[in-house]
Design a protein around this motif. Structure first.
Motif, PDB file in Angstrom:
ATOM      1  N   THR A   1      13.111  18.051  27.375  1.00 42.24           N
ATOM      2  CA  THR A   1      12.350  17.093  26.580  1.00 42.24           C
ATOM      3  C   THR A   1      12.856  17.071  25.136  1.00 42.24           C
ATOM      4  O   THR A   1      13.159  18.113  24.568  1.00 42.24           O
ATOM      5  CB  THR A   1      10.848  17.450  26.615  1.00 42.24           C
ATOM      6  N   ILE A   2      12.970  15.876  24.591  1.00 40.21           N
ATOM      7  CA  ILE A   2      13.328  15.711  23.178  1.00 40.21           C
ATOM      8  C   ILE A   2      12.244  14.852  22.537  1.00 40.21           C
ATOM      9  O   ILE A   2      11.882  13.803  23.074  1.00 40.21           O
ATOM     10  CB  ILE A   2      14.711  15.036  23.022  1.00 40.21           C
TER      11      ILE A   2
ATOM     12  N   ASP B   1      13.400  20.411  21.627  1.00 40.20           N
ATOM     13  CA  ASP B   1      14.311  19.810  20.657  1.00 40.20           C
ATOM     14  C   ASP B   1      13.630  18.602  20.009  1.00 40.20           C
ATOM     15  O   ASP B   1      12.905  17.871  20.690  1.00 40.20           O
ATOM     16  CB  ASP B   1      15.590  19.331  21.363  1.00 40.20           C
ATOM     17  N   GLY B   2      13.893  18.380  18.717  1.00 45.24           N
ATOM     18  CA  GLY B   2      13.227  17.243  18.095  1.00 45.24           C
ATOM     19  C   GLY B   2      13.837  16.804  16.793  1.00 45.24           C
ATOM     20  O   GLY B   2      14.639  17.513  16.177  1.00 45.24           O
TER      21      GLY B   2
END
Ligand SMILES: Cc1ncc(C[n+]2csc(CCOP(=O)(O)OP(=O)(O)O)c2C)c(N)n1
Ligand code: SF4
Lengths: 353, 247
Positions: free
Chosen positions: B44-45, B63-64
């Motif tokens: 997932t981002i 992650d972002g």
């Protein structure tokens, strides 16, 4: 290697693909739309992504997102579109993301017209967006150089994790010339970037990318690191071309399309026995200050010609530190100065010198 | 002893910075629970917005990045097009998604981008101190509508979900609240479906969550809950607009 007759915009597009660019986002605008049209045709053939966006604002942010994954990504536009991208470019520079922009400059300000111009120098080189950031800016003067600088643009973007801009003008975009294209790069040889890119936090801590820090001291620290990087780029990446500068008493200075026109001006002057030479900046940032300062000591007069009211001339003046008189000649609104009028203007100045 | 309630894996251990009684915290938790249940944390981002939830990229253990104001869906599009196997979601306020970013919202939905958006509608600009949002109710006082919003000067409350419901690229679209336990559970189900719309490759999924901003509404958390249930729900009725996911 065989040479192909290509249009400037298409040569840049094909060179980008061969440099490993597989992601391209853009909104149409003359005189660069052939880049988008070429990419729309060609990228699916090599397994890439072409997307026509709803605006340049969306474009630059899609570039931001794609660059977050560490893959090679590009967009292209012309002046009003480039203005719209400036906020996003500030974010990209602040987040230290590698990507390539192409601005095929047209007449301004405002809607202006679609003729070649160099009126975007300030917004390209001095930072059109907010904050203390720099773009690496490359200015081709032939189509072969446009092809070569497109390769370099992707490599510099990756090396410094910084956006790189190819600043061309309508002339470079629209004309046709024979070019030699590089081989297709093997994608597995490109820089990997898995140490910072967003690709899902599997077996590692999450990666977080942002040009954002609520703490002023923290944000200043980030800025200081950016400035250190810019000093390194200034020290290592100044590029220029010299033409007949040996024994020159008069130095013509121009970039991009103007640089190539000034070559014939220099030839005419030399034929008349007037010792002229050409200095053509290839990187507009970092500006090739070091070499220009050296040359300034050897000549009597510097004559800068631009397709603008005089934007790069300020960097020439800064570089020569008042050691030699700097004169300027420019045309605006999409008018390209002819060699004859430049000769005339130069001789007028020389008479009074 | 058996642990029956703990921090979801997808939430980082940073403490939320939201005001007491603000719904951002509840909504964050629901998203994290859904990520855990779908077992997608590692792919997932997230794209955080500009607004009170700008820190969301630090609150989720995925992650972002942070998009410019309004551009989260363009940034998310860039990420998803580069990495189609990732699960990408945006988290946006009404100022972000419905004012400055309305073009990006409509076009991402229209392209049927395989993205998930959590749209937090608190009828006001929180971070900048309570100015009018596109979703501010008629008559509602904000710092830039000190006499109450009027249709004549400021236009009408914008019904984003109703507008998006006409767009073919939308695969899941629901408006919910998180004011009661039942609503919270329902919102979680909606969020899960909006993620499933992406995972199944059906198209764009969005959940609009009506939320409080006690600080800028000038109310206690309890008063804010009641105001939401008495006023916002009338203007913005909770509803499933589009469901191509099924059961
Ligand atoms: C280009 C730009 N314009 C304006 C702002 C200022 N700004 C920051 S947050 C915000 C409003 C956010 O409101 P909303 O999206 O409703 O989120 P909330 O704070 O209510 O959670 C504004 C206008 C900005 N950061 N960037
Ligand atoms: S200002 Fe409003 S939206 Fe922002 S954290 Fe506080 S209560 Fe929540």
């Amino acid at each position: 290697m065989k040479k192909l007759m290509m249009k400037g915009n298409e040569a840049i597009a094909e060179s980008a693909i061969r440099a490993g660019c597989r992601l391209y986002f853009a909104y149409p605008i003359t005189p660069q739309s052939e880049i988008a049209e070429y990419m729309a045709r060609r990228l699916p053939e090599v397994g890439g992504v072409f997307l026509q966006t709803e605006s340049e604002i969306a474009t630059v942010n899609m570039v931001y997102g794609a660059a977050c994954t560490g893959k090679r990504v590009m967009t292209s536009t012309s002046s009003p579109g480039f203005s719209l991208m400036q906020e996003g470019i500030s974010y990209i520079a602040g987040a230290e993301l590698p990507c390539v922009f192409v601005d095929v400059v047209r007449g301004g300000p405002g809607l202006g017209n679609i003729q070649p111009s160099q009126g975007d120098y300030f917004q390209a080189v001095k930072g059109g967006g907010h904050g203390d950031y720099r773009l690496i800016v490359l200015a081709p003067s032939t189509l072969q150089e446009a092809v070569d600088l497109t390769q370099l643009a992707f490599d510099l973007a990756d090396r410094y994790r910084n956006p790189v801009l190819i600043l061309a003008d309508g002339m470079i975009g629209q004309m046709m010339e024979p070019v030699e294209l590089p081989e297709m790069r093997d994608l597995s040889t490109l820089p990997d970037h898995s140490d910072w890119a967003l690709r899902g936090a599997r077996n590692r801590e999450p990666h977080r990318i942002a040009a954002f820090n609520i703490d002023p001291v923290g944000l200043e620290k980030m800025n200081k690191r950016l400035q250190e990087k810019y000093r390194l780029i200034e020290a290592s990446e100044q590029r220029w071309e010299e033409y007949r500068v040996d024994g020159a008493e008069y130095l013509m200075v121009g970039y991009g399309t103007m640089g190539r026109i000034l070559k014939s001006v220099v030839d005419s002057l030399r034929e008349e026995g007037i010792p002229a030479g050409l200095f053509r900046p290839v990187t507009l940032w970092p500006f090739p200050k070091r070499r220009l300062k050296e040359l300034a000591k050897k000549v009597q007069l510097i004559f800068v010609v631009e397709m603008s009211s005089g934007q790069m001339v300020e960097d020439v003046q800064i570089s020569v530190e008042g050691k030699v008189p700097v004169h300027f000649y420019g045309r605006m609104g999409g008018v390209v100065p002819t060699p004859e009028e430049i000769l005339f203007a130069f001789k007028e100045v020389r008479k009074w010198k | 002893m058996e642990v029956i309630f703990k921090r979801p894996k997808a939430l980082s251990d940073r403490e939320f910075t939201y005001c007491p009684g603000c719904h951002h915290g509840i909504i964050h938790r629901l998203i994290a629970e859904v990520i855990d249940e779908l077992d997608i944390q590692e792919k997932t981002i997230m794209v955080a917005p500009v607004g009170c939830s700008v820190f969301a990229y630090e609150f989720f253990d995925v992650d972002g990045t942070v998009a410019p104001h309004g551009r989260a869906l363009a940034v998310a599009t860039g990420i998803k097009r580069a990495l189609p196997d990732m699960i990408v979601f945006t988290y946006q306020g009404d100022g972000d998604l419905a004012a400055i970013g309305i073009a990006e919202t409509i076009h991402a939905a229209n392209r049927g981008e395989k993205l998930t958006t959590i749209f937090v509608n608190n009828a006001v600009y929180g971070m900048t101190g309570g100015q009018m949002a596109p979703t501010t109710l008629l008559g509602q006082k904000t710092t830039t509508t000190p006499y109450g919003r009027t249709a004549a000067n400021d236009g009408y409350p914008l019904h984003v979900s109703e507008a998006l419901s006409t767009i073919d690229g939308v695969a899941y679209l629901e408006r919910t609240t998180v004011s009661t336990t039942k609503d919270i559970l329902n919102t979680k189900k909606a969020i899960k479906k909006a993620f499933l719309a992406q995972i199944k490759g059906l198209g764009f999924g969005m959940v609009e969550v009506l939320s409080t901003c006690p600080t800028n509404w000038g109310m206690s958390p309890v008063e804010a809950q009641n105001w939401l249930l008495e006023n916002m729900v009338k203007e913005f009725p909770p509803k499933v607009f589009v469901d191509k996911v099924g059961d």
